[in-house]
Design a protein around this motif. Structure first.
Motif, PDB file in Angstrom:
ATOM      1  N   LYS A  68       3.048  -4.240   1.253  1.00 35.11           N
ATOM      2  CA  LYS A  68       1.627  -4.532   0.991  1.00 35.11           C
ATOM      3  C   LYS A  68       0.786  -3.266   1.125  1.00 35.11           C
ATOM      4  CE  LYS A  68      -1.845  -7.631   0.724  1.00 35.11           C
ATOM      5  NZ  LYS A  68      -2.005  -8.566  -0.373  1.00 35.11           N
ATOM      6  N   PHE A  69       1.002  -2.512   2.195  1.00 42.85           N
ATOM      7  CA  PHE A  69       0.216  -1.296   2.394  1.00 42.85           C
ATOM      8  C   PHE A  69       0.616  -0.190   1.418  1.00 42.85           C
ATOM      9  CE2 PHE A  69      -1.508  -3.380   5.987  1.00 42.85           C
ATOM     10  CZ  PHE A  69      -2.728  -2.767   6.195  1.00 42.85           C
ATOM     11  N   SER A  70       1.861  -0.158   1.003  1.00 46.51           N
ATOM     12  CA  SER A  70       2.289   0.827   0.004  1.00 46.51           C
ATOM     13  C   SER A  70       1.658   0.537  -1.357  1.00 46.51           C
ATOM     14  CB  SER A  70       3.809   0.824  -0.141  1.00 46.51           C
ATOM     15  OG  SER A  70       4.420   1.343   0.998  1.00 46.51           O
ATOM     16  N   ARG A  71       1.624  -0.737  -1.727  1.00 46.60           N
ATOM     17  CA  ARG A  71       1.107  -1.123  -3.044  1.00 46.60           C
ATOM     18  C   ARG A  71      -0.411  -1.185  -3.103  1.00 46.60           C
ATOM     19  NH1 ARG A  71       1.788  -5.991  -4.288  1.00 46.60           N
ATOM     20  NH2 ARG A  71       2.747  -6.736  -2.384  1.00 46.60           N
ATOM     21  N   GLN A  72      -1.063  -1.624  -2.021  1.00 46.87           N
ATOM     22  CA  GLN A  72      -2.486  -1.919  -2.067  1.00 46.87           C
ATOM     23  C   GLN A  72      -3.384  -0.784  -1.565  1.00 46.87           C
ATOM     24  OE1 GLN A  72      -3.981  -5.121  -2.902  1.00 46.87           O
ATOM     25  NE2 GLN A  72      -2.022  -5.711  -3.726  1.00 46.87           N
ATOM     26  N   THR A  73      -2.785   0.258  -1.007  1.00 48.84           N
ATOM     27  CA  THR A  73      -3.606   1.349  -0.485  1.00 48.84           C
ATOM     28  C   THR A  73      -3.066   2.695  -0.968  1.00 48.84           C
ATOM     29  OG1 THR A  73      -2.337   1.806   1.545  1.00 48.84           O
ATOM     30  CG2 THR A  73      -3.952  -0.002   1.644  1.00 48.84           C
ATOM     31  N   ARG A  74      -3.806   3.723  -0.692  1.00 48.62           N
ATOM     32  CA  ARG A  74      -3.368   5.081  -1.002  1.00 48.62           C
ATOM     33  C   ARG A  74      -2.648   5.716   0.180  1.00 48.62           C
ATOM     34  NH1 ARG A  74      -6.571   7.195   2.315  1.00 48.62           N
ATOM     35  NH2 ARG A  74      -8.700   6.514   2.577  1.00 48.62           N
ATOM     36  N   LEU A  75      -2.506   4.980   1.270  1.00 45.42           N
ATOM     37  CA  LEU A  75      -1.876   5.499   2.480  1.00 45.42           C
ATOM     38  C   LEU A  75      -0.390   5.749   2.255  1.00 45.42           C
ATOM     39  CD1 LEU A  75      -3.507   3.181   5.187  1.00 45.42           C
ATOM     40  CD2 LEU A  75      -4.262   5.444   4.428  1.00 45.42           C
ATOM     41  N   GLN A  76       0.107   6.804   2.896  1.00 46.85           N
ATOM     42  CA  GLN A  76       1.526   7.143   2.825  1.00 46.85           C
ATOM     43  C   GLN A  76       2.239   6.584   4.051  1.00 46.85           C
ATOM     44  OE1 GLN A  76       3.010   8.806   0.164  1.00 46.85           O
ATOM     45  NE2 GLN A  76       0.988   8.384  -0.702  1.00 46.85           N
ATOM     46  N   GLN A  77       3.390   5.999   3.837  1.00 42.73           N
ATOM     47  CA  GLN A  77       4.150   5.424   4.946  1.00 42.73           C
ATOM     48  C   GLN A  77       4.859   6.517   5.742  1.00 42.73           C
ATOM     49  OE1 GLN A  77       6.894   2.342   3.843  1.00 42.73           O
ATOM     50  NE2 GLN A  77       7.812   2.276   5.864  1.00 42.73           N
ATOM     51  N   ASP A 164      -3.228 -12.006   5.561  1.00 40.66           N
ATOM     52  CA  ASP A 164      -4.153 -12.138   6.693  1.00 40.66           C
ATOM     53  C   ASP A 164      -4.156 -10.882   7.566  1.00 40.66           C
ATOM     54  OD1 ASP A 164      -4.805 -14.670   5.822  1.00 40.66           O
ATOM     55  OD2 ASP A 164      -3.627 -15.714   7.362  1.00 40.66           O
ATOM     56  N   ILE A 165      -2.987 -10.327   7.833  1.00 39.77           N
ATOM     57  CA  ILE A 165      -2.887  -9.096   8.648  1.00 39.77           C
ATOM     58  C   ILE A 165      -3.556  -7.942   7.919  1.00 39.77           C
ATOM     59  CG2 ILE A 165      -1.289  -7.405   9.637  1.00 39.77           C
ATOM     60  CD1 ILE A 165       0.702  -9.832   9.993  1.00 39.77           C
ATOM     61  N   TYR A 166      -3.293  -7.817   6.637  1.00 42.68           N
ATOM     62  CA  TYR A 166      -3.903  -6.762   5.824  1.00 42.68           C
ATOM     63  C   TYR A 166      -5.433  -6.855   5.856  1.00 42.68           C
ATOM     64  CZ  TYR A 166      -5.259  -4.099   1.695  1.00 42.68           C
ATOM     65  OH  TYR A 166      -5.862  -3.206   0.849  1.00 42.68           O
ATOM     66  N   MET A 167      -5.949  -8.069   5.659  1.00 45.48           N
ATOM     67  CA  MET A 167      -7.405  -8.238   5.653  1.00 45.48           C
ATOM     68  C   MET A 167      -8.004  -7.976   7.022  1.00 45.48           C
ATOM     69  SD  MET A 167      -8.198  -8.602   2.588  1.00 45.48           S
ATOM     70  CE  MET A 167      -9.928  -8.915   2.833  1.00 45.48           C
ATOM     71  N   ALA A 168      -7.305  -8.326   8.092  1.00 44.61           N
ATOM     72  CA  ALA A 168      -7.808  -8.069   9.438  1.00 44.61           C
ATOM     73  C   ALA A 168      -7.852  -6.566   9.720  1.00 44.61           C
ATOM     74  CB  ALA A 168      -6.945  -8.767  10.477  1.00 44.61           C
ATOM     75  N   ALA A 169      -6.898  -5.829   9.209  1.00 45.14           N
ATOM     76  CA  ALA A 169      -6.836  -4.388   9.462  1.00 45.14           C
ATOM     77  C   ALA A 169      -7.660  -3.578   8.464  1.00 45.14           C
ATOM     78  CB  ALA A 169      -5.382  -3.918   9.430  1.00 45.14           C
ATOM     79  N   ALA A 170      -7.509  -3.883   7.186  1.00 43.01           N
ATOM     80  CA  ALA A 170      -8.171  -3.083   6.151  1.00 43.01           C
ATOM     81  C   ALA A 170      -9.479  -3.694   5.676  1.00 43.01           C
ATOM     82  CB  ALA A 170      -7.235  -2.906   4.950  1.00 43.01           C
ATOM     83  N   GLY A 171      -9.671  -4.984   5.905  1.00 40.33           N
ATOM     84  CA  GLY A 171     -10.875  -5.659   5.448  1.00 40.33           C
ATOM     85  C   GLY A 171     -11.885  -5.838   6.543  1.00 40.33           C
ATOM     86  N   ASN A 172     -11.522  -5.515   7.772  1.00 36.17           N
ATOM     87  CA  ASN A 172     -12.407  -5.580   8.937  1.00 36.17           C
ATOM     88  C   ASN A 172     -13.003  -6.956   9.159  1.00 36.17           C
ATOM     89  OD1 ASN A 172     -11.990  -2.803   9.171  1.00 36.17           O
ATOM     90  ND2 ASN A 172     -13.744  -2.363   7.871  1.00 36.17           N
ATOM     91  N   TRP A 173     -12.159  -7.985   9.099  1.00 35.01           N
ATOM     92  CA  TRP A 173     -12.656  -9.338   9.429  1.00 35.01           C
ATOM     93  C   TRP A 173     -11.686 -10.072  10.292  1.00 35.01           C
ATOM     94  CZ3 TRP A 173      -9.954 -13.692   7.841  1.00 35.01           C
ATOM     95  CH2 TRP A 173      -9.046 -13.521   6.796  1.00 35.01           C
TER      96      TRP A 173
END
Length: 173
Positions: A68-77, A164-173
């Protein structure tokens, strides 16, 4: 004719006004808001510490979160110590009756998976969280055995958990 000319002029003026102001609107279709200072992410293996264990669940969850983080963000693992760092555990994996008929027999069963997540945001520590619980479920027909449908259900539930984890971390909710 005069009315049409007036309308065209108003639209033209409004367009000029809006394009001249310095306000910039950005859209992010992934639903996340990652600060530009963040460059990396890491996801530690999520062990399955639930009383009932599905053998593939830990791998499926860990890889889905990485993906999810590889596909949805520009962050490098990275292996560990990322600007966005995740670790946690699977704390619950249960199948219970979800609905009962008037004759008191189960119509639907519910598979529920619960995970506890620690998230460290190295860029903004105020957005970090510890021991945050995420839970999701999917129902299946009671005439089916869990072992016959669990792979499909795990995939479905893990997708909800990871979102849900992605939104809590990257979506700030």
């Amino acid at each position: 004719m005069r009315r049409l000319t007036y309308l065209v002029m108003m639209v033209f003026c409004a367009t000029l006004l809006c394009s001249g102001c310095g306000y910039k609107v950005t859209y992010n279709l992934s639903g996340g808001s990652i600060p530009p200072e963040a460059k990396t992410f890491s996801v530690a293996y999520f062990p399955n510490n639930a009383p009932m264990v599905a053998p593939t669940l830990s791998n499926v969850l860990t890889e889905a979160l990485r993906d999810k983080f590889s596909r949805q963000t520009r962050l490098q693992q990275v292996e560990d110590g990322g600007d966005f760092a995740f670790e946690g555990e699977i704390t619950n994996y249960t199948s219970t009756t979800a609905s009962v008929s008037s004759g008191d027999y189960a119509l639907q069963n519910r598979l529920t998976i619960t995970v506890k997540v620690n998230f460290q945001n190295a860029v903004d520590q105020t957005l970090s969280f510890n021991n945050k619980t995420f839970s999701a479920y999917a129902d299946y027909d009671a005439s089916q055995l869990l072992v016959d449908v669990q792979d499909q259900l795990i995939e479905e539930i893990v997708d909800m958990l990871v979102t849900d984890i992605y939104m809590a971390a990257a979506g700030n909710w």
